[in-house]
Design a protein around this motif. Structure first.
Motif, PDB file in Angstrom:
ATOM      1  N   LYS A 187      -3.783  34.627 -30.065  1.00  0.00           N
ATOM      2  CA  LYS A 187      -3.597  34.274 -28.652  1.00  0.00           C
ATOM      3  C   LYS A 187      -3.885  35.442 -27.719  1.00  0.00           C
ATOM      4  N   GLY A 210      -9.419  23.449 -27.599  1.00  0.00           N
ATOM      5  CA  GLY A 210      -8.097  24.056 -27.742  1.00  0.00           C
ATOM      6  C   GLY A 210      -8.154  25.384 -28.468  1.00  0.00           C
ATOM      7  N   ASP A 265      -5.183  28.893 -29.502  1.00  0.00           N
ATOM      8  CA  ASP A 265      -3.834  29.427 -29.403  1.00  0.00           C
ATOM      9  C   ASP A 265      -3.597  30.003 -28.012  1.00  0.00           C
ATOM     10  N   SER A 287      -3.420  25.618 -25.726  1.00  0.00           N
ATOM     11  CA  SER A 287      -3.057  24.238 -26.045  1.00  0.00           C
ATOM     12  C   SER A 287      -2.167  24.227 -27.274  1.00  0.00           C
ATOM     13  N   ARG A 288      -1.491  23.111 -27.459  1.00  0.00           N
ATOM     14  CA  ARG A 288      -0.596  22.986 -28.610  1.00  0.00           C
ATOM     15  C   ARG A 288      -1.380  22.802 -29.907  1.00  0.00           C
ATOM     16  N   PHE A 289      -2.499  22.071 -29.820  1.00  0.00           N
ATOM     17  CA  PHE A 289      -3.281  21.757 -31.016  1.00  0.00           C
ATOM     18  C   PHE A 289      -4.733  22.182 -30.835  1.00  0.00           C
ATOM     19  N   HIS A 310      -2.066  16.603 -36.348  1.00  0.00           N
ATOM     20  CA  HIS A 310      -1.580  15.920 -35.158  1.00  0.00           C
ATOM     21  C   HIS A 310      -0.553  14.825 -35.466  1.00  0.00           C
ATOM     22  N   ALA A 335       2.887  14.512 -33.601  1.00  0.00           N
ATOM     23  CA  ALA A 335       2.899  14.321 -32.147  1.00  0.00           C
ATOM     24  C   ALA A 335       2.655  12.855 -31.801  1.00  0.00           C
ATOM     25  N   GLU A 382       2.061  12.857 -26.158  1.00  0.00           N
ATOM     26  CA  GLU A 382       1.998  14.314 -26.271  1.00  0.00           C
ATOM     27  C   GLU A 382       0.561  14.795 -26.461  1.00  0.00           C
ATOM     28  N   ASP A 424      -1.616  17.151 -23.932  1.00  0.00           N
ATOM     29  CA  ASP A 424      -2.204  18.396 -24.421  1.00  0.00           C
ATOM     30  C   ASP A 424      -3.714  18.431 -24.164  1.00  0.00           C
TER      31      ASP A 424
END
Length: 783
Positions: free
Chosen positions: A157, A301, A303, A306-308, A370, A373, A377, A381
């Protein structure tokens, strides 16, 4: 340094991304005690100056100037208390900006250099969120900063954010010079972030000779170009220049080889995954503009953003003008359907674009990451990610709609689940639909009709069989008025038997409500819920004269159905055509048991099942010595044991009606039904030999690929004298009918043949017969 001070120093180095830790570190080190990561200036001087002077103007101009003759603007992020920038300043590079998020070290360095190097700038700043304008610097020199951000336990990230900032603040023609230990996870990010529009080279920093191999420092240089050309990474590293241990060398070589292979695929135009950043840089043209027929595979996406992570495909409609329902839209493909031809092949994806009516469709293929989720969600995202892919022109600023395949279920109840060694997981379920056709409503006028479905997990997007359930002992009479009402109403319930589900928007989220199992319901065998079953039977019209002759003389017609499913088709034929002698061939005994236990399938003297391979069965009919039928039940006779009669009244073991209605265990070829073996030209020739002179061959073809359909039709034209086709509305089913005889019914005779065939159908409800006869009007001659 005293021992106590050294211990305190070591304790501060637990987390390289902690500002507090670095503040403590520099307090302990003090103002004049510089700390050099990786390599000393004596080792760095020559290779570093070689990179900084590569673009110096000709004629002996100083290396501290750019090719335009202006002072080189240099940024040193994460400067710490290294003397690197001081050495450069003393060599003539006067325009240097140093940043670090530690206020302690910036204060120390400012005091140390304010008099000796007055032109040097020092600023407290986070290197992952710089406060400079775009394209400010000619060079960014990183000495261990990226490595410090890339601790494996923290993920990429921070490193990703930092490199994005480096790319932003560098001028065109500028250079990012990164001193690193070249760990594989660091190089993987570094190489991928500097692909399109960058030229990368890799060099080894010479180090002092040592009896023990140690970690070596490397120099990665990324030059910013004005074009989006992709280059292979070059390197000056040779075996003799490496003095590091074996693991470090192997990791570096593997990372370099992998990246250059990826770049080679890009350069060769291979179908590979782009990143969102690649596309923003223009790797595939201007995404703000629609480009008809453009298809791009990418990852969405990362890190920190986004979550995924998502695998996606951008598809710009091949039609240059609409009408389009959506300027852009997102289509979600559930994990259990991502392997299907419709979503995994390019040809199938274009069909989804047509059905979606979107000018640009962003297809997102979900996977196992996924599953935890909800759809809400995932939509939340994805929304900011797909917004960056929206065409600029034509949009009205509205939220991009999300779509997905929906079976339109209102309620669902799993009745039974089992795993077969041959077929895999199988589900029997009872369902009601959100909307239904009036024919079904007339049968259950007081409540929602309940349908029992058979589903194979390997083709979960398809329903193998579907039957209507009615109350025990209650076979309602359907009035003429009700049938007329049903006939005039539009068909709103989407049929999903052995075909793909329809596309709907907006997104339908969550599972259907549970349905209570009613033990007083029974299968209605004189009603066909599947339109393709009606289609199969309608083709009998082509041999109605022969069927009429046999039925009028009390003889029997031998019919073979390859593929039992829930047994609904053979049970319907058994009930409405008593002159048929039906043999069903099913490979999987588990399927047979399910048909008997949950769909009311029964055998008798006119309806028998062979547990056997369908291809072998047909070959056994033609030549019993060629193959041995694997008949696993003593009750089930070998093929041809029951003699049918030909038109002259002579006994024959040939088949009068052969129906192929089996699914494929592998639909990646684009054909969901039947299995590929059943449309091989050699097998089709065997089928022709197995048929009686007046016989009929019926094959249920399920494919969304025009190319696959054309291939099957072409093969059948080669083998058979006459070929007919029925394309069902709303379905991907195409039912093909082949005749072996040279003499054949003409299309002009279809109406009379349909009348003869209708008289042969013995059904409780005349309108069920009418539905079958109506379908005969859609049969077309192909040969």
């Amino acid at each position: 340094m005293e021992k106590k001070g050294a211990e305190q120093l070591l304790q501060t180095l637990g987390d390289f991304t902690s500002k507090e830790n670095w503040d403590n570190f520099f307090k302990i080190r003090g103002n004049d005690d510089s700390f050099e990561w990786y390599a000393e200036w004596s080792e760095l001087r020559d290779p570093l100056l070689a990179q900084l002077s590569a673009d110096a103007p000709p004629g002996g101009a100083p290396a501290s100037e750019t090719s335009a003759g202006t002072p080189m603007q240099i940024l040193v992020p994460g400067c710490g208390n290294s003397r690197l920038s001081e050495h450069l300043y003393d060599l003539g590079f006067k325009d240097i900006t140093n940043i670090d998020f530690s206020k302690v070290v910036i204060s120390d360095m400012l005091r140390r250099n304010v008099r000796a190097r007055p032109g040097m700038r020092w600023r407290v700043m986070d290197m992952t969120a710089m406060q400079f304008m775009d394209e400010t610097f000619d060079a960014v020199i990183d000495k261990g900063g990226l490595d410090a951000l890339m601790e494996p336990k923290l993920g990429p990230k921070l490193g990703n954010q930092y490199l994005s900032e480096v790319k932003r603040v560098l001028k065109s023609g500028g250079r990012f010079v990164c001193l690193t230990l070249a760990e594989s996870h660091v190089l993987s990010l570094l190489f991928s972030k500097f692909r399109f529009g960058w030229k990368i080279s890799l060099h080894a920093i010479p180090q002092k000779q040592s009896s023990k191999p140690s970690l070596q420092t490397f120099l990665v240089v990324a030059g910013k170009e004005s074009s989006m050309i992709l280059h292979q990474i070059t390197t000056s590293i040779s075996h003799s220049s490496l003095s590091c241990d074996g693991s470090q060398a192997r990791g570096l070589n593997e990372a370099l080889e992998n990246e250059n292979n990826i770049r080679k695929e890009f350069i060769n135009g291979s179908d590979i995954l782009y990143s969102l950043e690649d596309l923003r840089l223009g790797a595939k043209g201007d995404l703000g503009e629609l480009s008809p027929g453009r298809r791009i595979q990418l990852t969405l996406g990362e890190d920190g953003c986004s979550r995924f992570m998502y695998r996606a495909v951008i598809l710009d409609s091949k039609e240059q003008s609409g009408p389009f329902s959506y300027h852009s839209g997102v289509f979600l493909v559930p994990k259990n359907r991502a392997h299907e031809w419709l979503f995994s092949s390019e040809e199938g994806q274009w069909l989804v674009v047509v059905n979606s009516k979107a000018a640009r469709l962003i297809m997102v293929l979900l996977d196992s990451s996924h599953t935890s989720a909800s759809m809400d969600e995932i939509q939340k995202d994805l929304s900011p990610l797909v917004k960056q892919l929206e065409p600029v022109k034509g949009g009205n600023g509205a939220q991009i709609p999300f779509m997905m395949a929906s079976d339109g279920l209102k309620q669902r109840k799993t009745v039974y689940q089992v795993t077969s060694p041959l077929t895999g997981p199988i589900i029997v379920e009872d369902v009601t639909y959100e909307s239904i056709d009036e024919d079904s409503r007339c049968i259950s006028p007081s409540e929602d009709p309940i349908f029992r479905r058979l589903i194979f997990h390997r083709t979960e997007g398809l329903v193998q069989s579907e039957a209507l359930l009615t109350k025990q002992g209650s076979l309602m009479k359907i009035g003429e008025k009700d049938w007329k009402k049903g006939k005039s109403s539009s068909k709103s319930r989407k049929k999903v038997n052995r075909r793909g589900n329809e596309l709907h928007a907006p997104l339908l989220d969550g599972r259907a409500n549970k349905l209570k199992v009613n033990n007083h319901l029974k299968i209605r065998h004189n009603y066909l819920a599947s339109s393709y079953h009606n289609g199969i039977i309608s083709g009998f019209m082509l041999i109605s004269t022969y069927l009429e002759t046999v039925a009028s003389t009390g003889r029997t017609v031998k019919a073979v159905v390859i593929g039992l499913g829930a047994g609904l088709l053979p049970m319907f034929l058994h009930g409405c055509m008593p002159f048929l002698d039906i043999e069903v061939v099913e490979l999987d005994p588990v399927v047979l048991n399910l048909a008997k236990d949950y769909f009311g399938f029964t055998e008798d003297a006119r309806l028998k099942v062979h547990l056997a391979d369908g291809v072998h069965f047909v070959r056994e009919v033609v030549n019993p010595s060629v193959s041995h039928l694997n008949d696993k039940s003593r009750k089930h006779p070998s093929p041809g044991r029951n003699l049918a009669m030909d038109s002259d009244g002579k006994g024959t073991t040939n088949i009068d009606i052969l129906i192929i209605d089996v699914d494929s265990s592998d639909s990646r070829s684009g054909m969901t039904c039947p299995a590929a073996d059943f449309v091989e030209e050699s097998f089709l020739s065997t089928v022709k030999e197995s048929l009686s002179e007046k016989g009929l061959f019926v094959i249920n073809l399920v494919s969304r690929s025009p190319a696959v359909k054309d291939m099957v039709v072409t093969r059948m034209k080669v083998v058979f004298s006459h070929l007919f086709s029925l394309q069902l509305e709303e379905d991907v089913n195409q039912v093909l009918f082949a005749l072996p005889t040279e003499v054949c019914i003409s299309e002009d005779s279809f109406p009379d043949a349909a009348v003869r065939f209708e008289k042969l159908l013995q059904l409780d409800h005349p309108k069920q017969s009418q539905k079958i006869i109506d379908v005969t009007k859609k049969i077309k001659c192909l040969k």
